[in-house]
Each structure stands twice: as structure tokens, then as C-alpha cells.
Enzyme design. Structure first.
Site, PDB file in Angstrom:
ATOM      1  N   GLY A 187      -4.738  90.148 -12.851  1.00 44.79           N
ATOM      2  CA  GLY A 187      -4.060  88.966 -13.372  1.00 44.79           C
ATOM      3  C   GLY A 187      -3.698  87.987 -12.277  1.00 44.79           C
ATOM      4  N   GLY A 238       0.554  89.425 -17.164  1.00 46.04           N
ATOM      5  CA  GLY A 238       0.388  90.453 -16.144  1.00 46.04           C
ATOM      6  C   GLY A 238      -0.050  89.850 -14.829  1.00 46.04           C
ATOM      7  N   TYR A 290      -4.660 106.036 -24.673  1.00 48.78           N
ATOM      8  CA  TYR A 290      -5.010 104.796 -23.971  1.00 48.78           C
ATOM      9  C   TYR A 290      -6.277 104.194 -24.561  1.00 48.78           C
ATOM     10  CZ  TYR A 290      -6.435 101.703 -20.141  1.00 48.78           C
ATOM     11  OH  TYR A 290      -6.838 100.610 -19.389  1.00 48.78           O
TER      12      TYR A 290
END
Length: 296
Positions: A35, A29, A184
């Protein structure tokens, strides 16, 4: 751990030698957000950095590509290998690991940062979205840890202080947090549990496994587009705080610093960095917004 100096909102090394010189880090990512910040921070400390992401072309609401981020990391001082791969694809990840080892000779640090966010309530979320989050947020870090394991074991045998670091939260059992987008939550708590389990399993090899999570909201595409927009950004910190905390973690002794679900602010405080105003997106005295899963 090497001494770090907190300057202008970011912890910086005090010596001319990079803290990660000669070590190889893999960051998923890596095209934007946390990231990207971690990859650039590690490159600035002399690491070889393999940057994995899917984004090859900029999107109007998701600025940044893997190639642009790789160029920034190279400019910071690292030897960089950008790799386009979908972390849900087993073969793509296996091929990526092979390319990284062929290019750099091994792997010393794995940062599982790639993530997918959807806070749609259980009644309304499609199972394809549920499965997507499970694949990206739980399965991919688990698989990549398995693929990197032989190389991390070799790193440990060579005394190179190997670390796995995953972006996932502490296990807050407050129902208000668990129930705020439970699909999530299940995925992110799942990978936090995996951190604790893998730390136990890999301890005998001398490999550290930890998780890192921001205490406050971070200025990322997810916050801008899904979690509050401009108002949330104004109450957020820069991704640099997570990058600096990540550096502190992976330069700590793997034999002792493992199996922890850490907050960025606490990591910096434990290394003497308590003035965090420089990390604010908007300077001033306004209240910062807590990130998901964090109580006031």
C-alpha cells in the site's frame, strides 16, 4: 496507455507530465508494504493521494506509520491526505470519503489494499480471528467501493477513467492452496469474487474493477513475521513491482480493462516489461518463492 520505460527494476514514465496528474487516488493499508509503495508511486505520477491506515506509532515488528509514509509520498511529488481510520468502522470510512472529497473534489481511483493474514488451521483458529479477516479483507473493500461509487460515477462522466483495484488473488481451485489456512483463503477468494461481480455491475457506469496479486512473495511485514522470515524475504521481490503493475492497470482504459484477476508479473509483461531482476530484494540467480495461491 502512456508509454512506460522499465529502468533499474521499476517502470518509469518517459514524459515530464505525470500519468496521474490531477486525478485523486485512495489507498488503504498505506502505512507500509504494498500500500505504501502504491501510494508513493501514484504520488510520483502527480496524483492527489488519500492514504488510509490505522498505524500512527511504529511497532518493533511492524515499522512504518501513516504519517511517515505520507511524508514520503509528498516528497515524491503528490498532494497527500493522511487519514487514520479502521477499515472495519463504517462511520470512519464514510467520514474518510467525505474528507477526501472535500479536500480534492472527488475520487478517481480506489485501491483496496488493507489486509489481515492468519493461516491458522480451521481446527485451531478462533472465530474472532475469522471474523476479523472477513471484516478487513472482504467487507471493507465492498463497503468502500459502495461509498466511493457516486464519486467514481462522476469521474466516469467527466472522462477521468475511474478504477477500483483490490489486492486479491486469482481463484486457484487447487485444494492444497485452498486448504492452506482456509479461513484466510475464504476471505481473499471472497473479495476476488466481489471484483468480478462489481466489474459486471459497474461496467455500465464506465468504472473498471480489477484485482492484483503478486506472483512471488513480496518483502512485507507479513512475509517477515508470518510467512517465512529472512529466508522468505531473500526469495522475494520488492513491493515496487506491485506499485508499477498497479500504475499500469489504473492508466489503462476503464471501458476495456475490467473484471480481471491479474498477476503483477503478467501485467508488466503485457506492457513490454520482462526483465524483472531489478525487483529482487537480493540480487542474484536464486529461485524466487511463489506467493500464496500461486502454482509453480
Amino acid at each position: 496507455m502512456n508509454s512506460l520505460l522499465h529502468t533499474s527494476g521499476s517502470a518509469r514514465r518517459t514524459s515530464t507530465e505525470g500519468l496521474l496528474s490531477g486525478r485523486t487516488a485512495v489507498v488503504t493499508g498505506a502505512s507500509r508494504g504494498i500500500g505504501r509503495a502504491i501510494a508513493i508511486r501514484f504520488a510520483a505520477e502527480g496524483a492527489n493521494v488519500a492514504m488510509i491506515a490505522r498505524t500512527q506509532e511504529a511497532h518493533p515488528e511492524l515499522p512504518g506509520t501513516i504519517h511517515a509514509a505520507a511524508a514520503e509520498a509528498e516528497a515524491a511529488g503528490g498532494d497527500v491526505l493522511p487519514l487514520v481510520a479502521d477499515v472495519r468502522d463504517d462511520k470512519a470510512l464514510a467520514d474518510a470519503v467525505d474528507q477526501i472529497v472535500e479536500r480534492f473534489g472527488g475520487i478517481d481511483i480506489l485501491v483496496n489494499n488493507a489486509g489481515s493474514v492468519d493461516l491458522t488451521v480451521a481446527e485451531q483458529i478462533g472465530m474472532h480471528r475469522y471474523d476479523h479477516m472477513q471484516a478487513v479483507n472482504v467487507r471493507a473493500p465492498f463497503l468502500l467501493s459502495k461509498l466511493a461509487l457516486p464519486h467514481l460515477r462522476a469521474s466516469a462522466r467527466a472522462g477521468r477513467n475511474p478504477h477500483i483495484l483490490t489486492l486479491s488473488p486469482p481463484l486457484n481451485m487447487n485444494p492444497e492452496h485452498i486448504g492452506n489456512g482456509v479461513a484466510y483463503t475464504v476471505s481473499k477468494y471472497g473479495v476476488s469474487i466481489a471484483t468480478i461481480g462489481l466489474a459486471h455491475e459497474f461496467r455500465e457506469y464506465g468504472i473498471a474493477v480489477n484485482s492484483l496479486w503478486p506472483r512471488t512473495k513480496i518483502d512485507t511485514a507479513a512475509v517477515r513475521n508470518l510467512l517465512g522470515g529472512a529466508a522468505a524475504v531473500a526469495a522475494s521481490r520488492s513491493p515496487l513491482i506491485c506499485a508499477d503493475a498497479a500504475l499500469m492497470i489504473v492508466t489503462s482504459p476503464a471501458s476495456a480493462y475490467t473484471g480481471q484477476l491479474l498477476l503483477d508479473e503478467d501485467v508488466l509483461a503485457s506492457h513490454g516489461c520482462t526483465d524483472l531482476d531489478g525487483y529482487r530484494v537480493v540480487p542474484g540467480t536464486g529461485a524466487l518463492a511463489n506467493d500464496l495461491f500461486i502454482d509453480a
